[in-house]
Motif scaffolding. Structure first.
Motif, short mmCIF file in Angstrom:
data_model
loop_
_atom_site.label_atom_id
_atom_site.label_comp_id
_atom_site.label_asym_id
_atom_site.label_seq_id
_atom_site.Cartn_x
_atom_site.Cartn_y
_atom_site.Cartn_z
N ALA A 104 0.84 -1.20 0.00
CA ALA A 104 0.00 0.00 0.00
C ALA A 104 0.87 1.25 0.00
CB ALA A 104 -0.92 0.00 1.21
N VAL A 105 1.94 1.21 0.77
CA VAL A 105 2.85 2.37 0.81
C VAL A 105 3.47 2.56 -0.57
CG1 VAL A 105 4.95 3.29 1.83
CG2 VAL A 105 3.27 2.18 3.28
N LYS A 106 3.87 1.46 -1.19
CA LYS A 106 4.43 1.55 -2.55
C LYS A 106 3.39 2.13 -3.52
CE LYS A 106 7.73 -2.35 -2.60
NZ LYS A 106 8.98 -1.73 -2.97
N SER A 107 2.13 1.70 -3.35
CA SER A 107 1.12 2.12 -4.31
C SER A 107 0.75 3.59 -4.18
CB SER A 107 -0.14 1.24 -4.17
OG SER A 107 -0.84 1.59 -3.01
N LEU A 108 1.25 4.25 -3.11
CA LEU A 108 1.03 5.69 -3.01
C LEU A 108 1.72 6.42 -4.17
CD1 LEU A 108 1.49 6.57 0.78
CD2 LEU A 108 -0.58 6.80 -0.56
N SER A 109 2.80 5.80 -4.68
CA SER A 109 3.47 6.38 -5.85
C SER A 109 2.88 5.71 -7.08
CB SER A 109 4.96 6.08 -5.82
OG SER A 109 5.47 6.23 -4.54
N ASN A 110 2.90 6.41 -8.19
CA ASN A 110 2.41 5.75 -9.39
C ASN A 110 3.50 5.63 -10.45
OD1 ASN A 110 2.59 8.39 -10.00
ND2 ASN A 110 0.58 8.59 -10.96
N ASP A 111 4.76 5.79 -10.00
CA ASP A 111 5.85 5.64 -10.97
C ASP A 111 6.83 4.55 -10.52
OD1 ASP A 111 7.24 6.79 -8.89
OD2 ASP A 111 7.60 8.69 -9.88
N SER B 138 -6.97 4.09 -3.21
CA SER B 138 -6.54 5.03 -4.26
C SER B 138 -7.56 6.14 -4.49
CB SER B 138 -6.26 4.27 -5.56
OG SER B 138 -7.38 3.49 -5.89
N LYS B 139 -8.73 6.04 -3.84
CA LYS B 139 -9.74 7.11 -4.00
C LYS B 139 -9.53 8.16 -2.92
CE LYS B 139 -13.56 4.21 -5.54
NZ LYS B 139 -14.82 3.62 -5.07
N ASN B 140 -9.78 9.42 -3.27
CA ASN B 140 -9.66 10.48 -2.25
C ASN B 140 -10.69 10.32 -1.14
OD1 ASN B 140 -7.47 11.99 -2.98
ND2 ASN B 140 -8.63 13.14 -4.53
N PRO B 141 -10.29 10.52 0.10
CA PRO B 141 -8.99 10.94 0.61
C PRO B 141 -8.11 9.77 1.07
CG PRO B 141 -10.60 11.12 2.35
CD PRO B 141 -11.30 10.48 1.19
N GLY B 142 -8.27 8.58 0.49
CA GLY B 142 -7.49 7.41 0.92
C GLY B 142 -5.98 7.63 0.98
N PRO B 143 -5.37 8.16 -0.12
CA PRO B 143 -3.91 8.37 -0.07
C PRO B 143 -3.49 9.32 1.05
CG PRO B 143 -4.70 8.47 -2.34
CD PRO B 143 -5.92 8.43 -1.46
N LEU B 144 -4.34 10.35 1.30
CA LEU B 144 -4.02 11.30 2.38
C LEU B 144 -4.09 10.60 3.74
CD1 LEU B 144 -3.46 14.27 3.18
CD2 LEU B 144 -5.93 14.60 3.33
N VAL B 145 -5.08 9.72 3.90
CA VAL B 145 -5.23 8.98 5.17
C VAL B 145 -4.00 8.13 5.42
CG1 VAL B 145 -6.57 7.19 6.34
CG2 VAL B 145 -7.75 8.93 5.02
N LEU B 146 -3.55 7.43 4.37
CA LEU B 146 -2.39 6.55 4.54
C LEU B 146 -1.11 7.35 4.80
CD1 LEU B 146 -1.04 3.81 4.57
CD2 LEU B 146 -1.03 3.81 2.08
N SER B 147 -0.91 8.44 4.03
CA SER B 147 0.28 9.28 4.23
C SER B 147 0.31 9.81 5.66
CB SER B 147 0.26 10.47 3.28
OG SER B 147 0.18 10.04 1.97
N SER B 148 -0.86 10.22 6.14
CA SER B 148 -0.95 10.76 7.48
C SER B 148 -0.62 9.69 8.53
CB SER B 148 -2.36 11.31 7.71
OG SER B 148 -2.49 11.77 9.01
N ALA B 149 -1.08 8.45 8.29
CA ALA B 149 -0.79 7.36 9.23
C ALA B 149 0.71 7.08 9.29
CB ALA B 149 -1.55 6.10 8.83
N ILE B 150 1.36 7.15 8.13
CA ILE B 150 2.82 6.91 8.09
C ILE B 150 3.54 7.98 8.91
CG2 ILE B 150 4.85 6.82 6.59
CD1 ILE B 150 2.95 5.80 4.34
#
Lengths: 170, 392
Positions: A104-111, B138-150
């Motif tokens: 999931a962390v990897k999939s945050l990037s799309n490149d 991958s849908k908003n705000p999913g990526p923001l939620v994950l980034s914030s958790a990290i």
């Protein structure tokens, strides 16, 4: 008896050769004499760090190799993307839960830079066939990348190594 | 009970219950905790020295593996400024809720801080499972939620490192003691930077050539333990040392070969980490919870509400719409690893008592059950459709 010794000489390296009366060097000596430059494939398909996932999938469908090296603007090897990895990224939701965090962390990037495995097994150009074979067995990998000061020069697959060893065994 | 029998039973039950948890859509940590709850009454000394040592090893490997295998510092460097504001707000609001709760119930200063830190963390693994389950990664705000958790995870570890150093004095430290703490932290970081950038790259070139079996794997484990030990002698906790050791090791190509990562993950998740979760389960005192019902309910409600409100407010500051702000707030609610390590350290140091400990474990369990449900209903309200979330 001599026939028996000859067969032995093929399978058991080292001092057995001298007993057969042959002057052939041992297998390890012979494979050490073969430099990596003699076996690497230099005409390779690479991915760039900025390639998007769709581009990467296209490369996989077009060329049918198992693993692709990722290079940066300077031509330095920065990572690899395997069939396994791209499948895991695409089908993340059906992968085992234990793999989810990393993927999931990897999939945050799309490149390519974001999803690649950043630590491929590499060898320098002064390595030989024995070094490559040992590395492949030790790290359980099917290919190693030849680099010159970080710059990708070529790739050696396990099949290339087996073919080369087959040749020197005669 | 014989220690070998204890280990065998804990690992066996943790795996069986863990598998059941996954099939029910819950994180596998439930398996370990449940194994501890079930086996606790049969263990003569649940807090016996050997088992608590194995549990500490479990916590060390949990943090080490997280940094070495899963979330590298590289991802933090790539996080956008967009993540900072809502992460800061949900950490702050949840921390204030935890501290205030302790204050209202007349707990000590350090215990309040520990509760605040336990309230302010978010579990990356649980967030990922929740987002994948609801198809929102991958849908908003999913990526923001994950980034914030990290980001939250890293901040949580730093907060834990600071509070453990402070808590060794069992009171608010004075000027000279603060200097000792700072010099210990700085000394540890300097040593780790020198080792990480100068020593390890050269060392692993030699290790790589060693003939002895599993040399690289052994040295990776050695570095995990050395980092943990160095941290302890410099006044930090061993888990913080292991985490930072893992960060530096994750940047060494020869130490991060896939085969080695797989072995480290195997020994960690296969053996040691289940011991830690089982130890957590064994240490829960349900009888205390019954007699402190109001406190337990307050812990659960405030911990989850703090995250929800903090996340919502932070997203609103960024002018995110109400539904997505709510999803972000819910996404910051699930807790697991850092919180459990925080309270187990707090309990072992005598800073938090059995009541707070047991209530927070129950809060962690509640958070991973309730958050996906709330997420599902919010997404349904947002999309106006009866969408399904796997396992819910």
């Amino acid at each position: 008896m001599s026939k028996m010794n000859k067969i032995k000489g093929k399978f058991f390296t080292g001092s057995n050769n001298s007993k057969t009366g042959e002057d052939k060097p041992s297998m390890s000596n012979r494979c050490q004499r073969i430099g990596i430059n003699d076996i690497i494939k230099k005409d390779i398909v690479t991915l760039s760090e900025g390639d998007l996932i769709e581009d990467i999938i296209n490369v996989f469908t077009k060329h049918r190799f198992h693993t692709y090296p990722v290079i940066n603007d300077k031509g330095n090897l920065t990572g690899v993307i395997t069939q396994n990895l791209i499948l895991k990224i695409i089908l993340l939701d059906i992968m085992p839960q234990t793999d989810h965090t990393d993927l999931a962390v990897k999939s945050l990037s799309n490149d390519a830079k974001g999803i690649m495995d950043p630590h491929p097994v590499t060898v320098n150009l002064d390595s030989n066939l024995c070094d490559v074979a040992k590395l492949m067995v030790k790290h359980n990998v099917n290919q190693v990348f030849a680099v010159d000061n970080g710059r990708l020069v070529g790739i050696v697959s396990k099949l290339d190594v087996i073919n080369e060893i087959s040749k020197i065994r005669g | 009970m014989d220690v070998i029998l204890q280990i065998f039973l804990v690992v066996l039950l943790a795996k069986i219950f863990g598998e059941l948890s996954i099939r029910l859509g819950l994180p596998s940590i439930f398996g370990g905790i449940l194994a501890g709850i079930v086996l606790g009454p049969f263990f003569a000394e649940p807090n016996g020295e050997i088992f608590s040592f194995l549990a500490e090893l479990g916590a060390i490997f949990l943090f080490f593996t997280a940094a070495y295998n899963e979330v590298s510092i590289r991802y933090i460097q790539t996080l956008s400024k967009y993540t900072l504001i809502p992460t800061f707000t949900h950490i702050l609001v949840a921390f204030v809720c935890g501290y205030t709760l302790g204050y209202i119930f007349d707990l000590g200063f350090l215990e309040n801080i520990f509760i605040g830190i336990a309230f302010s963390s978010t579990s990356i693994g649980s967030v990922v499972n929740m987002l994948i389950g609801c198809n929102y990664l991958s849908k908003n705000p999913g990526p923001l939620v994950l980034s914030s958790a990290i980001l939250n995870n890293f901040v949580g570890v730093i907060m834990l490192g600071i509070i453990v150093s402070v808590a060794t004095y069992q009171r608010l430290p004075g000027g000279r003691e603060i200097l000792t703490i700072i010099s210990g932290v700085v000394g540890f970081l300097v040593i780790m930077i020198v080792l990480g950038y100068k020593v390890y790259p050269v060392l692993f070139k030699y290790i790589h050539r060693m003939q002895i079996k599993e040399s690289i794997f052994a040295f990776v484990i050695i570095i995990a333990l050395v980092s943990a030990y160095l941290a302890e002698i410099l006044g930090l906790h061993s888990v913080i040392g292991a985490f930072i050791g893992g960060i530096f090791l994750s940047e060494i190509p020869l130490a991060r070969i896939e085969d080695i990562q797989s072995k480290v993950s195997g020994i960690s998740y296969g053996v040691f980490i289940p011991m830690f979760y089982a130890f957590i389960g064994m240490s829960i005192d349900f009888s205390i919870l019954q007699t402190n019902g109001l406190f337990t309910i307050a812990v659960i409600v405030l911990a989850l509400l703090g995250k929800l409100l903090g996340g919502y407010i932070g997203s609103k500051i960024l002018k995110v719409n109400s539904y997505d702000s709510l999803i972000f707030g819910i996404g910051s609610m699930p807790k697991a690893d850092v919180e459990l390590v925080v309270i187990s350290i707090g309990l072992s140091m005598g800073v938090i008592d059995d009541v707070s400990y047991s209530a927070i474990v129950l809060m962690v369990a509640t958070s991973v059950v309730v958050s996906p449900l709330l997420l599902k209903y919010t997404i349904q309200a947002k999309e106006g459709a009866n969408i399904g979330c796997r396992g819910i």
